[in-house]
Motif scaffolding. Structure first.
Motif, PDB file in Angstrom:
ATOM      1  N   VAL A  52       0.866  -1.187   0.000  1.00 12.22           N
ATOM      2  CA  VAL A  52       0.000   0.000   0.000  1.00 12.22           C
ATOM      3  C   VAL A  52       0.901   1.236   0.000  1.00 12.22           C
ATOM      4  O   VAL A  52       1.372   1.660   1.061  1.00 12.22           O
ATOM      5  CB  VAL A  52      -0.924   0.008   1.239  1.00 12.22           C
ATOM      6  N   PRO A  53       1.158   1.831  -1.164  1.00 15.48           N
ATOM      7  CA  PRO A  53       2.052   2.999  -1.215  1.00 15.48           C
ATOM      8  C   PRO A  53       1.577   4.158  -0.350  1.00 15.48           C
ATOM      9  O   PRO A  53       2.394   4.877   0.236  1.00 15.48           O
ATOM     10  CB  PRO A  53       2.050   3.378  -2.703  1.00 15.48           C
ATOM     11  N   VAL A  54       0.257   4.374  -0.284  1.00 14.06           N
ATOM     12  CA  VAL A  54      -0.306   5.461   0.518  1.00 14.06           C
ATOM     13  C   VAL A  54      -1.243   4.853   1.544  1.00 14.06           C
ATOM     14  O   VAL A  54      -2.245   4.226   1.196  1.00 14.06           O
ATOM     15  CB  VAL A  54      -1.068   6.479  -0.359  1.00 14.06           C
ATOM     16  N   MET A  55      -0.916   5.018   2.827  1.00 14.34           N
ATOM     17  CA  MET A  55      -1.725   4.432   3.888  1.00 14.34           C
ATOM     18  C   MET A  55      -3.115   5.050   3.900  1.00 14.34           C
ATOM     19  O   MET A  55      -3.278   6.255   3.737  1.00 14.34           O
ATOM     20  CB  MET A  55      -1.030   4.649   5.240  1.00 14.34           C
ATOM     21  N   SER A  56      -4.125   4.191   4.088  1.00 12.86           N
ATOM     22  CA  SER A  56      -5.514   4.656   4.086  1.00 12.86           C
ATOM     23  C   SER A  56      -6.307   3.898   5.140  1.00 12.86           C
ATOM     24  O   SER A  56      -5.892   2.831   5.623  1.00 12.86           O
ATOM     25  CB  SER A  56      -6.142   4.437   2.711  1.00 12.86           C
ATOM     26  N   ALA A  57      -7.478   4.447   5.484  1.00 16.53           N
ATOM     27  CA  ALA A  57      -8.345   3.784   6.454  1.00 16.53           C
ATOM     28  C   ALA A  57      -8.836   2.445   5.913  1.00 16.53           C
ATOM     29  O   ALA A  57      -9.031   1.486   6.675  1.00 16.53           O
ATOM     30  CB  ALA A  57      -9.531   4.691   6.794  1.00 16.53           C
ATOM     31  N   HIS A  58      -9.035   2.349   4.604  1.00 16.01           N
ATOM     32  CA  HIS A  58      -9.480   1.088   3.998  1.00 16.01           C
ATOM     33  C   HIS A  58      -8.437  -0.004   4.210  1.00 16.01           C
ATOM     34  O   HIS A  58      -8.772  -1.149   4.556  1.00 16.01           O
ATOM     35  CB  HIS A  58      -9.735   1.304   2.505  1.00 16.01           C
ATOM     36  N   ALA A  59      -7.159   0.344   4.023  1.00 12.13           N
ATOM     37  CA  ALA A  59      -6.088  -0.633   4.247  1.00 12.13           C
ATOM     38  C   ALA A  59      -6.000  -1.023   5.714  1.00 12.13           C
ATOM     39  O   ALA A  59      -5.802  -2.200   6.045  1.00 12.13           O
ATOM     40  CB  ALA A  59      -4.754  -0.059   3.771  1.00 12.13           C
ATOM     41  N   ALA A  60      -6.156  -0.058   6.612  1.00  9.05           N
ATOM     42  CA  ALA A  60      -6.110  -0.348   8.047  1.00  9.05           C
ATOM     43  C   ALA A  60      -7.236  -1.290   8.452  1.00  9.05           C
ATOM     44  O   ALA A  60      -7.025  -2.249   9.212  1.00  9.05           O
ATOM     45  CB  ALA A  60      -6.195   0.957   8.850  1.00  9.05           C
ATOM     46  N   ARG A  61      -8.439  -1.043   7.933  1.00 10.55           N
ATOM     47  CA  ARG A  61      -9.566  -1.917   8.257  1.00 10.55           C
ATOM     48  C   ARG A  61      -9.328  -3.340   7.761  1.00 10.55           C
ATOM     49  O   ARG A  61      -9.665  -4.309   8.457  1.00 10.55           O
ATOM     50  CB  ARG A  61     -10.855  -1.348   7.644  1.00 10.55           C
ATOM     51  N   GLN A  62      -8.750  -3.467   6.593  1.00  8.41           N
ATOM     52  CA  GLN A  62      -8.477  -4.804   6.055  1.00  8.41           C
ATOM     53  C   GLN A  62      -7.461  -5.547   6.924  1.00  8.41           C
ATOM     54  O   GLN A  62      -7.603  -6.752   7.180  1.00  8.41           O
ATOM     55  CB  GLN A  62      -7.961  -4.698   4.624  1.00  8.41           C
ATOM     56  N   LEU A  63      -6.430  -4.831   7.384  1.00  4.98           N
ATOM     57  CA  LEU A  63      -5.413  -5.471   8.211  1.00  4.98           C
ATOM     58  C   LEU A  63      -5.988  -5.889   9.560  1.00  4.98           C
ATOM     59  O   LEU A  63      -5.723  -6.993  10.054  1.00  4.98           O
ATOM     60  CB  LEU A  63      -4.229  -4.527   8.406  1.00  4.98           C
ATOM     61  N   PHE A  64      -6.789  -5.013  10.178  1.00  5.78           N
ATOM     62  CA  PHE A  64      -7.431  -5.359  11.450  1.00  5.78           C
ATOM     63  C   PHE A  64      -8.364  -6.552  11.270  1.00  5.78           C
ATOM     64  O   PHE A  64      -8.372  -7.483  12.086  1.00  5.78           O
ATOM     65  CB  PHE A  64      -8.236  -4.162  11.984  1.00  5.78           C
ATOM     66  N   ALA A  65      -9.156  -6.528  10.215  1.00  6.22           N
ATOM     67  CA  ALA A  65     -10.101  -7.615   9.972  1.00  6.22           C
ATOM     68  C   ALA A  65      -9.377  -8.941   9.773  1.00  6.22           C
ATOM     69  O   ALA A  65      -9.803  -9.978  10.284  1.00  6.22           O
ATOM     70  CB  ALA A  65     -10.963  -7.295   8.750  1.00  6.22           C
ATOM     71  N   ALA A  66      -8.255  -8.903   9.049  1.00  2.00           N
ATOM     72  CA  ALA A  66      -7.489 -10.133   8.806  1.00  2.00           C
ATOM     73  C   ALA A  66      -6.972 -10.714  10.121  1.00  2.00           C
ATOM     74  O   ALA A  66      -7.056 -11.931  10.350  1.00  2.00           O
ATOM     75  CB  ALA A  66      -6.325  -9.846   7.858  1.00  2.00           C
ATOM     76  N   ALA A  67      -6.440  -9.862  10.989  1.00  2.00           N
ATOM     77  CA  ALA A  67      -5.895 -10.339  12.264  1.00  2.00           C
ATOM     78  C   ALA A  67      -6.993 -10.904  13.159  1.00  2.00           C
ATOM     79  O   ALA A  67      -6.830 -11.959  13.782  1.00  2.00           O
ATOM     80  CB  ALA A  67      -5.167  -9.200  12.976  1.00  2.00           C
ATOM     81  N   ILE A  68      -8.144 -10.214  13.221  1.00  2.00           N
ATOM     82  CA  ILE A  68      -9.239 -10.672  14.083  1.00  2.00           C
ATOM     83  C   ILE A  68      -9.839 -11.967  13.559  1.00  2.00           C
ATOM     84  O   ILE A  68     -10.056 -12.931  14.313  1.00  2.00           O
ATOM     85  CB  ILE A  68     -10.320  -9.578  14.176  1.00  2.00           C
TER      86      ILE A  68
END
Length: 346
Positions: A52-68
């Protein structure tokens, strides 16, 4: 094999700085607090900032969802059916199937990719005798939260020099045939990898297991074949840097103040390769993940990184050959049916 096909811009250089700094921060914080599973804290920031070249809330949500989601899957399903190999194999196939389906559709690629790697690594660690499953799950979750914080921090401290152009949209949407092909191909190979590493009790071959999954990220046979050569090159370069680092540190391998700049330099070199390739998963990305696994998991006091590195490179090359062979066979099998034929457009 052409690697350097992308001119380096100021934005690209700043992304290299973000990747190297983010991975080093994750590694440093993990070591300072004495947390286990350093591979999560080192590799996850690399994946996030590299993909993800530019960090975004969409990327953060995907990472959190993957971990949970992966934590719940390993904790609940693994706890209930871990002693039943047949049922567990079917469950693992279904879990990988929907994750690769998310990757194939595109918008949830980061969720699917991180889920595939997290699930595989956690299942790998869970096979160790005496592993605290709760510590494993919360370690992965903590690494994801920390990686998002680090990604936002380095993006704030090292912003792009100019606005980026949005990524080009695919000229044609994927057909349903192709998406079924990609999801079934990925799930089949990932499940076979899970079975092999469980049956042969390959507890110390996490790099090879990760390689079998990273080869699937292009989502098709031709992409896997091209990536395999780049992954092999990246692995060799990553291991070479690890061995050179061990020789340089010698008896000071437990001194964090010396390890940190060494990791940053290595991550910067492979980040530069990754950005110059501009191909997603290439030699640079392979070198990054290899470096992250070596430093995050195996560079500890009393551990011989040189032996680990040499063992890692031999097991990875073997995994590449076997994975390519099986991928080709599954690809041919899926192409035998109209509903899962890769080349047929909808």
């Amino acid at each position: 094999m052409k690697l350097w096909d992308h001119p380096m811009s100021e934005n690209d250089f700043r992304q290299c700085l973000r990747i190297a700094t983010g991975a080093t921060l994750g590694f440093t914080i993990c070591k300072l607090f004495g947390w286990n599973y350093g591979v999560f804290f080192t590799v996850v920031p690399m994946l996030l900032l590299g993909m993800v070249p530019v960090m975004s809330a969409h990327a953060a949500r995907q990472l959190f969802a993957a971990a949970i989601v992966c934590g719940l899957e390993v904790g609940i399903l693994g706890g209930l059916f871990g002693g039943h190999p047949g049922i567990m194999t079917l469950i693992v196939f279904v879990l990988f199937l929907y994750k690769f389906a998310c990757m194939s559709k595109g918008p949830l690629f980061l969720f699917g990719a991180n889920s595939v790697l997290s699930l595989s690594i956690m299942l790998h660690f869970a096979s160790y005798p005496g592993v605290d499953l709760n510590e494993l799950i919360f370690g992965n979750l903590l690494a994801s939260v920390l990686s998002v914080i680090i990604a936002y921090l380095v993006t704030f401290l090292i912003p792009d020099a100019e606005p980026r152009q949005p990524p080009p949209r695919p000229s044609e949407p994927k057909g349903s045939h192709r998406m079924r092909h990609e999801a079934l191909l990925g799930a089949s190979i990932a499940t076979l990898s899970f079975l092999v590493f469980q049956v042969f009790d390959l507890n110390d071959s996490m790099s090879a297991q990760a390689t079998t999954l990273l080869l699937l990220f292009p989502m098709h046979w031709n992409g896997a074949l091209g990536y395999a050569r780049k992954r092999a090159m990246g692995t060799l370069l990553g291991v070479s840097f690890g061995v050179a680092g061990q020789l340089f540190l010698y008896d000071w391998a437990d001194m964090l103040v010396l390890i940190i700049p060494l990791l940053w330099i290595g991550a910067m070199i492979f980040s530069y390769m990754h950005v110059k390739e501009s191909s997603g998963s290439g030699a640079g990305f392979g070198g990054l993940t290899t470096l992250g696994i070596l430093f995050g998991q195996y560079l500890t006091p009393g551990n011989d990184l040189i032996f680990s590195a040499l063992y890692r490179v031999s097991s990875i090359f073997f995994a590449i050959v076997v994975t390519l062979l099986v991928t080709y066979l599954v690809h041919r099998l899926l192409n035998s049916f109209e509903a899962t034929r890769f080349h047929v457009a909808s």
